[in-house]
Every structure is written in structure tokens, then in C-alpha cells.
Design an enzyme around this catalytic site. Structure first.
Site, PDB file in Angstrom:
ATOM      1  N   HIS A  55     -40.219   4.816 -52.456  1.00 49.98           N
ATOM      2  CA  HIS A  55     -38.825   5.013 -52.356  1.00 49.98           C
ATOM      3  C   HIS A  55     -38.239   4.300 -51.749  1.00 49.98           C
ATOM      4  O   HIS A  55     -37.146   4.332 -51.361  1.00 49.98           O
ATOM      5  CB  HIS A  55     -38.597   6.472 -51.200  1.00 49.98           C
ATOM      6  N   HIS A 217     -39.510  13.490 -55.510  1.00 52.31           N
ATOM      7  CA  HIS A 217     -40.631  12.997 -56.889  1.00 52.31           C
ATOM      8  C   HIS A 217     -40.638  13.801 -57.388  1.00 52.31           C
ATOM      9  O   HIS A 217     -42.036  13.622 -58.356  1.00 52.31           O
ATOM     10  CB  HIS A 217     -41.794  13.706 -55.610  1.00 52.31           C
TER      11      HIS A 217
END
Lengths: 330, 330
Positions: A55, A217
Site C-alpha cells: 500500500h 487488497h
């Protein structure tokens, strides 16, 4: 799979080596997979966050004066361990306690809870704030309740600024909690991401469709729909967020993040439409970030975060910060 | 083609609307496609750059105190016009003259030359520095001589800092020229980019191949080879650059830029290997940027730029800057 990597197994360790090589002002603990700020903390509260890798710049890019004291990096899309979190707390605690900022995913929440217990055993006081701001769905693949996404960036900035002012742990936790509750986010994926160890896209998304409300995700969102133009996507996202909470009547901090593979020019194209959509809803934006701040590996798409602010939050937002991904006044 | 756009015809105008909406501290002239810094210039030299859109944050992301006074945006991969450049010069000239920073592409060079003549007719003194730092090939699709790429970012920073110090136009041009000549770059593409108006990838690149020495518009590079790992790519790029000029014996500014669709984590993975390769060649890196600074729409890959510096160049590099893409000390 086309990626700038050496092996799927070494992505995290290699990336940490890169952070260490590029940023000598940071201390990188490869063994414990920590990125730690090197400035003295002088008896103030320390702020720690962490989560699965993939991320970036979240969280390691937000370590430095005025923001995080340490970031704990898990494997890709995998929570860091309680031991890592404890190592971070031990490293940065200056006697005034540690705030854990936790995105609401089951693994992260459990591990930070265990780390808090371990820290207590060592005489380190901790508090935790959980960010659960994704309006797309209630429960999701990896969560009970809402997922934690872009508001995390803003919580980390505000908590870091409050800690830098010398506030107590309870005070830093209180304002972090206030920001967390004031934030809402939603994202749209145009493509899937590919986890290196898996080697193929996490989900199939046809050339003419997009995933509205995708998780960071690749978790399924609200619906799979035909690809819309920027104006349509902006309208969808703003509607979902603004229907979920009232963002009128106070200044708003807006964060438009790319998901990893979307170029900046596209983010500005859609930000123009987001600004129009916000204006139509009577929402007044006081501060804006446009760029890659919370990503999903090589996913194409974007996410919007709004945080309803006030004078105190804006003042802490504007306070000096020096990290690799967010920097002003220092 | 999956992009966050409304129409291929309105990408530039829409993106400029987005920049205006997100950054009220900048003045965006939609008609002339200019992004202009709003701070007073008080009889100092003004610095202007520009070029085709699609390389963001270059150039509009580098407008602000300590860097560019104005950026002229052409259509995607298309030079801005002399009229735009003249409008920018007229807007920002404070009586001390204007430096044009020009990437070496035929259209840009010709148009900035015409703009200089038009400006002279209006009594505005100009000087120009051309950046031609891409070591991949001599002549390329769109250039006579080497292409101008990443060194442009560093020239813009140094020229802006020199102008902020109140140096004369000749002095600002001289140090910009010195930096330009001291820089070398090379890029590697893992995927093609897609120009919105074309709607399909600019070139075909099989799943197991990469283009070494690619240009920022997708121009062919040195060779098409089987996909390598990060270590191999780092070795190739560093070798190509360091074989072209001697980077030992002085501090080096290194810029590792993603090409638009490569996530930050991959850039850090390969930066670790680049740092090793540089160290093996005896090259000492004094300053580093890792991120998206000069891109090629949604191309995956990266480019490395090295500039051989000295104390003066490092001091100007470290001088305060406040732009949307590069900011410190302000």
C-alpha cells in the site's frame, strides 16, 4: 507478471533495503521490518502504525518528524506480527506512551491487541485507534465491520502533529479517534492487482467493467458495472461517501489517492469532476492531496477520502511534517 | 483502454481543471494551458518550462516558489505552441528576463526558439537551456540528438533556486546549462503506454520481454530483451549511464522515477539494487528522489537519472521549494 522485483519471496526485504539506501535520515530495521524516525522524542508520545506491505507509501512513507515514529511492515497484504509491533514500541517509547494506529482488518486488529498486552508487560503504556472508514461494504473478506483505508493517512498526520505538541497519550488518542470517526472513503478499481507470490491477477475484471467499492487488497466492492467515464465515477464515489455521513457545514480534508498503476494526469482529470460533485453537494474542501498515498500494488483506479475537519484539525494538518511521502514546513 | 478520463479530446483541459481545483495556490490559465506560480517575482529572473502532457508531474507539478514560474502544457506527447510560451513569458517576466528549460525534442526546440523571437519583439529578454540527457540512443523518433528526460527535473530545481537568489539571467542560464551537461538518464519499459486518442498501446511488448532504453513517448530504445529481474535491470541501467560519463569523484544527485504505472514498492526494490550497482562503480550518491517525477502516461517501468554535482549545486538543490510534486523547507 511484469514487476521490478528479484523474487516474490524477497519483495519486502528488498524494498526495505531500498528505503534504507534512499533515505539515510530513516532507520530501517531489516530484521524486524521496521522503519523508524531517528529524531529524538524527548518524553513525548510516540505514534506507530503498520500493516501489510503493498500500500506504499502507507505506512513507511509517513515516518518522520510530525507524523509516525515507526511503521511495522508485514509481508504483502499480511499483518505484521505482535513481536514486530512490540519491537517498534520498545524502540520509540520515550516514557510518554505509544499510540497504535490500526486499519480495521482482522489480523491487524488482533496483532496490535496482542502487542499492546506485550508492551504493558514491559511497562510501556499504549493506546489504539482503529480506522474503519470504507463505506463500500459492512463486513468484507478480511474484516468484521468496515475496512480501514485512506482516513488512516489523515489520522497518522494529525496524531503525529498532536504528539509533536507534547500532548498526553490520552489526548493524542482522543484526537486520532475523532479524526478516524470523521473520515469516509471509497475506491474504484479499473484493473486487479497481482500479488507477486501468486503471479496472476487477484480477480478478473473484463476490459469494459470496473469494480465500485473495491478493497485495497482487491476485496469485492458494492458492484461490478460497465466502465464509466471520470464524471460518472466521481459522481458514484462522492454520492456513496456523502450519503453515508454529513460533510456539509465544516471544512473538509480531501485525499484522492491512486491505487498504484494510475498516472497522476488521470487523478487530476477525475479530481476536477470530484470537485464539481462535492460542490454540488455543498461540501467545502479546505485541504487537498492528489497522488499515490494508499495503494494496492499495481491496481489501476483511485480512492477518495473525506474527513470533516475543524479549526483544530486543520491547524494540526498544517503543522510541519517531514516524511518521504508528505512534507511541508521542514 | 481503461482510464479515468471523460474523452480522449478533453484530457488536458480536464486535468488542468483538476489542478486548478486541487491547488488554489497556483494560477491555471485554461485557455493558454499554463500553470503559473502566484508569488511575486520582484525583478528576479523567471523560469519557464513546458512540453507535451503525459509526463506528470513534469512540468506543472514543479511550479511554485523555488522552482518554475510557469509551465506550458501541450496536448499529450505534443509540444506546446510558441504562442503559449509567449503568453507564459509575458505573464511572469518581472523585467529581469526569462529562462526557457527545453527538453530536446524537435517540436519543443523549434517552438521555444520561435517563442524566444516573439518575446524579443515584445522586449522580453530570454535565454534557453536544452536538456539532452538520455544515453539510450543518439537520434530517436522525435529528436535530432539525444532525448531530454529526467535531468530536466534537476535543471528546473537548480535554475529555480538560482533565480530565487537574485542571480542574473546569464548566471541562471549558466548553472542550468552546467547541470544539464552533468546529467545522464536511461529508462526501461515493462509495458507500453496507451495514448488516449489512439486507444491502444503504442507498441507491443510481449509478456516476457522489456524495452531497454525506452523513450518517454514509447520511442524504441537500445534493444528488446527477455524480462530481467530488478538486479539485472539495475545493472543494465547503471552500466549504460556510468559508461557514458564519469560520475566518480564528486557527489551525485540520483533520481529514480516510475514511468506512471509502476508502484512505489517496486521502485524501492530496484533502488536497492541500483544503490549496490552505483557503489560497485565507486559512485557516491549525495541526494536521492524515488517516486514518479517524469512519467509516460500509464507505462510500467522506471528511469534513472544521475547528475554529477558539487557544493554549489547541492546547496541550490537543498534550497527551499514549494511545488505540488517537490517540496521542502516551505
Amino acid at each position: 507478471m511484469k514487476k521490478l522485483i528479484n523474487s516474490p519471496d524477497t519483495v519486502l526485504a528488498d524494498a526495505l533495503r531500498g528505503v534504507a539506501a534512499a533515505h539515510p535520515e530513516l532507520s530501517v530495521d531489516i530484521e524486524n521490518r521496521l522503519v523508524v524516525a531517528t529524531e529524538p522524542r524527548e518524553n513525548r508520545v510516540a505514534v506507530i502504525s503498520g500493516g501489510g506491505t503493498g500500500h506504499e507509501p502507507l505506512h513507511s512513507g509517513f515516518v518522520g518528524p510530525g507524523m509516525l515514529d515507526a511503521a511495522c511492515a508485514g509481508e504483502i497484504f499480511t499483518s505484521p506480527t505482535p513481536d514486530q509491533m512490540l519491537a517498534a514500541a520498545t524502540r520509540v517509547d520515550a516514557g510518554a506512551g505509544v499510540l497504535f494506529i490500526v486499519k480495521n482488518y482482522t489480523g491487524d486488529v488482533l496483532n496490535f491487541e496482542m502487542a499492546a498486552e506485550l508492551a504493558a508487560d514491559e511497562g510501556i503504556e499504549t493506546a489504539s485507534v482503529i480506522v474503519a472508514d470504507d463505506v463500500a461494504v459492512e463486513d468484507s473478506t478480511w474484516t468484521a465491520g468496515r475496512r480501514g483505508v485512506g482516513t488512516t493517512v489523515i489520522v497518522e498526520k494529525i496524531a503525529g502533529a498532536a504528539a509533536a505538541e507534547g500532548r498526553t497519550l490520552a489526548e493524542v488518542a482522543a484526537i486520532a479517534e475523532r479524526v478516524s470517526k470523521a473520515g469516509r472513503s471509497m475506491g474504484v478499481a479499473l484493473t486487479s492487482c497481482t500479488v507477486p507470490a501468486v503471479g496472476h491477477p487477484s480477480f478478473d475484471l473484463p476490459e469494459d467493467e470496473m469494480e465500485v467499492g473495491v478493497g485495497i487488497h482487491g476485496e469485492p466492492g458494492r458492484r461490478r458495472v460497465p466502465l464509466e467515464d471520470a464524471r460518472g465515477i466521481a459522481h458514484d464515489i462522492v454520492t456513496a461517501i456523502a450519503d453515508d455521513a454529513d460533510f456539509t457545514g465544516a471544512p473538509v480534508i480531501a485525499l484522492l489517492s491512486g491505487l498504484g498503476a494510475t498516472p497522476l494526469i488521470e487523478l487530476y482529470v477525475i479530481y476536477a469532476d470530484i470537485a464539481d460533485a462535492l460542490s454540488e453537494r455543498g461540501i467545502s474542501v479546505a485541504r487537498v492531496l492528489v497522488g499515490d498515498y494508499i495503494t494496492s500494488l499495481d491496481m489501476a483506479g483511485c480512492s477518495l477520502t473525506l474527513v470533516k475537519a475543524d479549526d483544530e484539525i486543520l491547524r494540526l494538518w498544517d503543522a510541519p511534517v517531514r516524511t518521504t511521502a508528505l512534507r511541508w514546513g521542514l
